[in-house]
Design a protein around this motif. Structure first.
Motif, PDB file in Angstrom:
ATOM      1  N   ASN A   1       0.813  -1.208   0.000  1.00  0.00           N
ATOM      2  CA  ASN A   1       0.000   0.000   0.000  1.00  0.00           C
ATOM      3  C   ASN A   1       0.848   1.261   0.000  1.00  0.00           C
ATOM      4  O   ASN A   1       0.437   2.297  -0.510  1.00  0.00           O
ATOM      5  CB  ASN A   1      -0.932  -0.007   1.205  1.00  0.00           C
TER       6      ASN A   1
ATOM      7  N   MET B   1       3.611   1.475  -1.693  1.00  0.00           N
ATOM      8  CA  MET B   1       3.935   1.646  -3.110  1.00  0.00           C
ATOM      9  C   MET B   1       2.798   2.356  -3.832  1.00  0.00           C
ATOM     10  O   MET B   1       3.026   3.177  -4.710  1.00  0.00           O
ATOM     11  CB  MET B   1       4.153   0.291  -3.771  1.00  0.00           C
ATOM     12  N   GLN B   2       1.576   2.009  -3.467  1.00  0.00           N
ATOM     13  CA  GLN B   2       0.422   2.630  -4.117  1.00  0.00           C
ATOM     14  C   GLN B   2       0.463   4.140  -3.977  1.00  0.00           C
ATOM     15  O   GLN B   2       0.273   4.874  -4.948  1.00  0.00           O
ATOM     16  CB  GLN B   2      -0.884   2.128  -3.476  1.00  0.00           C
ATOM     17  N   THR B   3       0.739   4.617  -2.759  1.00  0.00           N
ATOM     18  CA  THR B   3       0.726   6.064  -2.588  1.00  0.00           C
ATOM     19  C   THR B   3       1.962   6.713  -3.197  1.00  0.00           C
ATOM     20  O   THR B   3       1.922   7.865  -3.593  1.00  0.00           O
ATOM     21  CB  THR B   3       0.637   6.435  -1.100  1.00  0.00           C
TER      22      THR B   3
ATOM     23  N   THR C   1       3.483   5.778  -6.000  1.00  0.00           N
ATOM     24  CA  THR C   1       3.354   5.956  -7.454  1.00  0.00           C
ATOM     25  C   THR C   1       2.575   7.223  -7.757  1.00  0.00           C
ATOM     26  O   THR C   1       2.750   7.814  -8.811  1.00  0.00           O
ATOM     27  CB  THR C   1       2.614   4.789  -8.135  1.00  0.00           C
TER      28      THR C   1
END
Lengths: 129, 176
Positions: free
Chosen positions: A34, A36-38, A40
């Motif tokens: 999660n 990594m999600q933010t 990107t």
């Protein structure tokens, strides 16, 4: 010409705001996936805003129009290469066995890998995790 | 789609390199153009085998038109997804429900699959974890209720409709 530099400044401001959000997300999110999600997000809207904003601002301030063309090129290459590193990082995280957050609801990749390992060669165990 | 002829692949590489050169130098000075053209000719001779397999057919007007239309469409999808993730980060309760879902794609070529995977990763909230054949494994920050069925087909259908479908209609035409 001044409207251009104002637009540029606004874009840089928006980009910085998204950088801030992704840093906040890096702290608040529970696991590596999660986070990594933010992060990107910062690379997309954040960098895009700052880069294109700089180009517009420079043109508005009377520098050569080459600024906007070149910043667009920089942004394009960033958009082409950034997802590859994101994908590699998250895949490496998964392959090295970093667990997902307890609140995760589904993991189809795990099922897929297990089914594949079973279908290939049942006798060779111990190799994969 | 078989491989295009060597000449067409070479010419395509030259054109792409030359366009990038023009944009990087951002000038139409004849000297710059001349040198850039010569450099493109030389570099393309070395790099065309790994650069393209489809050659000039990539420059079909319909493909170019779809590629240009894809840019604002993609940017818009990216902004919407950005705001969605921003909301999840700022919300005090941190409303996330992550999971790795499986999607299926209709794209056939490697370039198409690559650009689809890149588009998915660039959209905040989804990251492509792995691609195997036509199956995509995507880490999704908010898996909706409909995707949480035990029925495999139903799951793939719902997640594909949410993640891969929006991009596919463009990428299908551009890359096949």
């Amino acid at each position: 010409m001044n409207a251009l530099s104002i637009t540029g400044e606004v874009l840089v401001f928006i980009g910085t705001f998204f950088y801030f959000l992704s840093t906040l997300g890096l702290i608040r999110m529970p696991d590596v996936y999660n986070r990594m999600q933010t992060s990107t997000k910062s690379a997309t809207l954040g960098s895009l805003g700052v880069i294109i904003g700089t180009g517009l601002w420079a043109v508005g301030k009377g520098y050569s129009p080459a600024w906007i063309v070149q910043t667009v090129i920089v942004a394009t290459f960033l958009l082409l290469t950034n997802p590859i590193s994101a994908h590699t990082l998250i895949r490496a995280a998964y392959k090295t066995g970093i667990p997902m957050w307890a609140g995760s609801v589904v993991d189809k990749y795990d099922e897929h890998l297990k089914a594949k390992a079973q279908a290939e060669e049942p006798e060779e165990e111990g190799d994969e995790e | 789609m078989g491989e295009a002829s060597k000449l067409s692949r070479y010419l395509y590489t030259v054109i792409v390199l030359f366009v990038i050169w023009i944009m990087l130098t951002a000038s139409l000075d004849p000297q710059e153009l001349e040198f850039g053209f010569i450099a493109s000719l030389i570099i393309a001779a070395f790099t065309y085998p790994i650069f393209t397999t489809a050659g000039l057919s990539n420059l079909h007007p319909k493909k170019v038109a779809y590629a240009i239309a894809y840019i604002p469409y993609f940017l818009w999808a990216m902004i919407v997804a950005n705001l969605d993730v921003a909301y999840r980060v700022l919300h005090p309760k941190r409303p996330i429900r992550p999971g790795i879902v499986k999607c299926r794609t209709v794209l056939r070529t490697d370039t198409g699959k690559l650009s689809l995977a890149n588009s998915i990763t660039l959209t905040p909230g989804t990251i492509t974890l792995d691609v195997d054949g036509d199956e995509y494994f995507v880490h999704w920050i908010w898996v909706p209720d409909e995707a949480l069925t035990d029925n495999e087909e139903e799951h793939v259908k719902v997640s594909s409709a949410n993640i891969t479908k929006p991009f596919e209609k463009f990428l299908k035409v551009i890359f096949g």
